[in-house]
Design a protein around this motif. Structure first.
Motif, short mmCIF file in Angstrom:
data_model
loop_
_atom_site.label_atom_id
_atom_site.label_comp_id
_atom_site.label_asym_id
_atom_site.label_seq_id
_atom_site.Cartn_x
_atom_site.Cartn_y
_atom_site.Cartn_z
N ASP A 1 1.31 -1.18 -0.26
CA ASP A 1 0.09 0.07 0.04
C ASP A 1 1.09 1.51 -0.50
O ASP A 1 1.90 1.26 -0.10
CB ASP A 1 -1.04 -0.20 1.39
CG ASP A 1 -0.29 -0.34 2.36
OD1 ASP A 1 0.80 0.11 2.40
OD2 ASP A 1 -1.22 -0.85 3.42
N LYS A 2 -0.28 2.66 0.34
CA LYS A 2 0.52 3.82 0.41
C LYS A 2 1.92 3.99 0.77
O LYS A 2 2.89 4.84 1.36
CB LYS A 2 -0.04 4.69 0.14
CG LYS A 2 -0.60 4.33 -1.00
CD LYS A 2 -1.38 6.11 -1.75
CE LYS A 2 -2.54 6.38 -2.93
NZ LYS A 2 -1.61 6.27 -4.00
N GLU B 1 -7.28 3.78 3.48
CA GLU B 1 -7.58 3.98 4.25
C GLU B 1 -9.03 4.17 4.36
O GLU B 1 -10.11 3.83 4.25
CB GLU B 1 -7.35 5.93 4.15
CG GLU B 1 -6.10 6.36 4.39
CD GLU B 1 -6.01 8.10 4.82
OE1 GLU B 1 -6.24 8.64 5.41
OE2 GLU B 1 -5.96 8.51 3.40
N PHE B 2 -9.23 4.28 6.44
CA PHE B 2 -10.45 3.91 7.34
C PHE B 2 -10.62 5.28 7.79
O PHE B 2 -10.22 5.55 8.11
CB PHE B 2 -10.63 3.31 7.88
CG PHE B 2 -12.29 2.65 8.94
CD1 PHE B 2 -13.17 1.93 7.78
CD2 PHE B 2 -11.83 3.15 10.22
CE1 PHE B 2 -14.05 2.37 8.68
CE2 PHE B 2 -12.67 3.48 11.05
CZ PHE B 2 -13.71 3.03 10.19
N LYS B 3 -12.13 5.71 7.20
CA LYS B 3 -12.68 6.80 8.26
C LYS B 3 -13.76 6.79 9.06
O LYS B 3 -14.90 6.58 8.21
CB LYS B 3 -12.16 8.47 8.16
CG LYS B 3 -10.66 8.56 7.28
CD LYS B 3 -10.56 10.10 7.11
CE LYS B 3 -9.08 9.90 7.95
NZ LYS B 3 -8.78 12.01 7.01
N CYS B 4 -14.45 6.94 10.33
CA CYS B 4 -15.45 6.83 10.29
C CYS B 4 -16.36 8.46 10.63
O CYS B 4 -15.15 8.93 12.11
CB CYS B 4 -15.96 5.87 11.53
SG CYS B 4 -17.67 6.36 12.44
N PRO B 5 -16.74 8.94 10.12
CA PRO B 5 -17.10 10.52 10.43
C PRO B 5 -18.33 10.87 11.98
O PRO B 5 -17.95 11.34 12.58
CB PRO B 5 -18.13 10.95 9.55
CG PRO B 5 -18.16 10.35 8.03
CD PRO B 5 -17.57 8.85 9.34
N THR B 6 -18.40 8.99 12.40
CA THR B 6 -18.99 9.52 13.98
C THR B 6 -18.75 9.67 15.00
O THR B 6 -18.58 10.19 15.90
CB THR B 6 -20.27 8.20 13.58
OG1 THR B 6 -21.03 7.90 12.51
CG2 THR B 6 -21.40 8.44 15.21
N CYS B 7 -17.76 8.29 14.73
CA CYS B 7 -16.81 8.94 16.33
C CYS B 7 -15.23 8.40 16.10
O CYS B 7 -14.56 8.81 16.43
CB CYS B 7 -16.49 7.03 17.04
SG CYS B 7 -15.86 5.93 15.42
N GLY C 1 -3.49 1.72 6.18
CA GLY C 1 -2.98 1.27 5.86
C GLY C 1 -3.70 -0.14 5.47
O GLY C 1 -4.24 -0.05 6.09
N SER C 2 -3.40 -0.95 4.73
CA SER C 2 -4.38 -2.19 4.98
C SER C 2 -4.10 -3.12 6.59
O SER C 2 -4.86 -3.88 6.43
CB SER C 2 -3.49 -2.89 3.06
OG SER C 2 -2.67 -3.56 3.70
N GLU D 1 -3.29 -2.05 9.38
CA GLU D 1 -4.30 -1.81 9.85
C GLU D 1 -5.36 -2.19 10.31
O GLU D 1 -6.88 -2.14 10.63
CB GLU D 1 -4.19 -0.08 10.32
CG GLU D 1 -2.75 0.32 11.16
CD GLU D 1 -2.91 1.40 11.20
OE1 GLU D 1 -3.83 3.04 11.13
OE2 GLU D 1 -1.78 2.06 12.17
N LEU D 2 -5.94 -1.71 8.38
CA LEU D 2 -7.55 -2.25 8.37
C LEU D 2 -7.69 -3.59 8.81
O LEU D 2 -9.36 -3.73 9.12
CB LEU D 2 -8.32 -1.95 7.07
CG LEU D 2 -8.37 -0.57 6.10
CD1 LEU D 2 -7.25 0.54 6.75
CD2 LEU D 2 -8.75 -0.33 5.51
N ASP D 3 -7.38 -4.46 8.67
CA ASP D 3 -7.05 -6.08 8.74
C ASP D 3 -7.32 -6.46 9.99
O ASP D 3 -8.20 -7.12 10.54
CB ASP D 3 -5.43 -6.49 7.54
CG ASP D 3 -5.92 -7.89 8.32
OD1 ASP D 3 -6.85 -8.94 7.67
OD2 ASP D 3 -5.27 -9.19 8.29
N ALA D 4 -6.21 -5.20 11.07
CA ALA D 4 -5.95 -5.53 12.02
C ALA D 4 -7.61 -5.02 13.36
O ALA D 4 -8.39 -5.81 13.91
CB ALA D 4 -5.22 -4.64 13.02
N ALA D 5 -8.14 -4.13 12.66
CA ALA D 5 -9.23 -4.06 13.36
C ALA D 5 -10.47 -4.53 12.21
O ALA D 5 -11.89 -4.71 12.28
CB ALA D 5 -10.18 -2.61 12.56
N GLY D 6 -10.41 -5.46 12.05
CA GLY D 6 -11.26 -6.73 11.25
C GLY D 6 -12.56 -6.50 9.83
O GLY D 6 -13.15 -6.87 10.05
N ILE D 7 -11.67 -5.22 9.18
CA ILE D 7 -12.38 -4.42 7.90
C ILE D 7 -11.93 -4.86 6.82
O ILE D 7 -10.88 -5.48 6.73
CB ILE D 7 -11.52 -2.81 8.36
CG1 ILE D 7 -12.32 -2.11 9.29
CG2 ILE D 7 -12.46 -2.38 6.33
CD1 ILE D 7 -11.97 -0.74 9.15
#
Length: 312
Positions: A102-103, A270-276, A282-283, A285-291
């Motif tokens: 990834d980037k 990249e992942f972003k949640c506007p709510t919380c 990076g892939s 971190e996304l993988d570690a979060a279950g995404i």
């Protein structure tokens, strides 16, 4: 593609040479010469990356502006003066070929390549100022990412005995990353749960109204696509953005020759949640979060035709 492609851009030859350079790097590390260790390691990484591209097709590693090199990539060895792509182009192309490259990995690889260039082409001593712990872990991660893609391993590349330390380093780094991401998600989940039930429900409802094409302000970098996922912290609608890595036409043009259906594949960056306000990069971190960082969709689009040459 001809089987006898010139050795300069042959995937197996590039891979073999990268192993030789990696062997030299490990010898310099064992001797305590960490400057030269990083120099040989940077050269080995670039050769390994070119081996991965050439494995897909030799044309991916030659300079597209140098016609004789393009002929060589096609199997016509009309010159021995083959021009190959720069490190910048190499690492950019790997982001489209290797899903986990990834980037973040691309940026690190460019940094080590730039230090290598400064070391070789100037009076600067960039390797002298680099602490081992500042780059080695990310270096092995980049190499492991490429090696897995070409269906080999660190053990094969540098030898089973020498690979033990990098493998342990990667395992420890993965555990640390997973732990850090889980704590981050949990902290955002706890903060969201502290809100009153009515407020949480209202935020959920508002999140459902957000559409991906309206979220470009969330991501400062330019990406190919934005798609929706459920936030692992607050379960509201959140967004992932990333680069397209492939597409296949699944339905040819309709009877009017205008529309076609295409399956597309993207890798999340990249992942972003506007709510919380949970944010991941990076892939890994996304993988570690279950995404799931691999995203596919289907698109119906108008066919594009090449313009007339104007010489008919």
């Amino acid at each position: 593609m001809a089987d006898d492609v010139f050795i300069a851009i042959n995937s197996e030859a590039l891979h073999a040479k990268s192993k030789v350079y990696m062997g030299r790097a490990m010898m310099r590390k064992a001797a305590g010469d960490l400057d030269e260790y990083q120099l040989w390691a940077s050269l080995a990484l670039e050769l390994l990356g070119k081996a991965a591209l050439a494995r897909q097709h030799p044309c991916l590693v030659v300079d597209p502006q140098h016609a004789p090199s393009m002929f060589v990539a096609a199997g016509f060895n009309i010159t021995t003066d083959v021009k190959t792509i720069t490190a910048k182009t190499l690492f950019e192309r790997l982001t489209h070929l290797v899903p986990r490259f990834d980037k973040l990995v691309q940026k690190f690889c460019m940094e080590i390549a730039e230090r290598r260039n400064a070391e070789l082409h100037s009076a600067d001593l960039p390797f002298k100022t680099m602490r081992l712990e500042a780059w080695e872990e990310r270096y092995w991660h980049a190499c492991d990412t490429i090696l897995r893609h070409i269906e080999t391993s660190l053990e094969d590349w540098i030898g089973a005995a020498d690979a033990a330390a990098p493998r342990q380093l990667l395992a420890e780094a993965a555990l640390a990353l997973t732990a850090a991401v889980k704590l981050l998600v949990e902290s955002h989940r706890a903060a969201f749960q502290e809100l009153k039930k009515a407020e949480r429900e209202n935020l959920h409802a508002l999140a459902e109204l957000r559409e991906p094409d309206k979220q470009t302000a969330l991501f400062p970098e330019r990406y190919d696509e934005i798609w929706t996922v459920s936030c692992p912290a607050c379960a509201c609608r959140a967004f992932v953005t990333g680069e397209q890595t492939g597409e296949d036409i699944t339905k040819e043009a309709d009877e009017y020759g205008i529309w076609e259906t295409v399956d597309r594949e993207f890798v999340g960056e990249e992942f972003k949640c506007p709510t919380c306000d949970l944010a991941l990069t990076g892939s890994d971190e996304l993988d570690a979060a279950g995404i799931d960082y691999i995203h596919t969709d289907q698109q119906e689009r108008e066919m594009e035709y090449e313009p007339d040459y104007g010489n008919d």
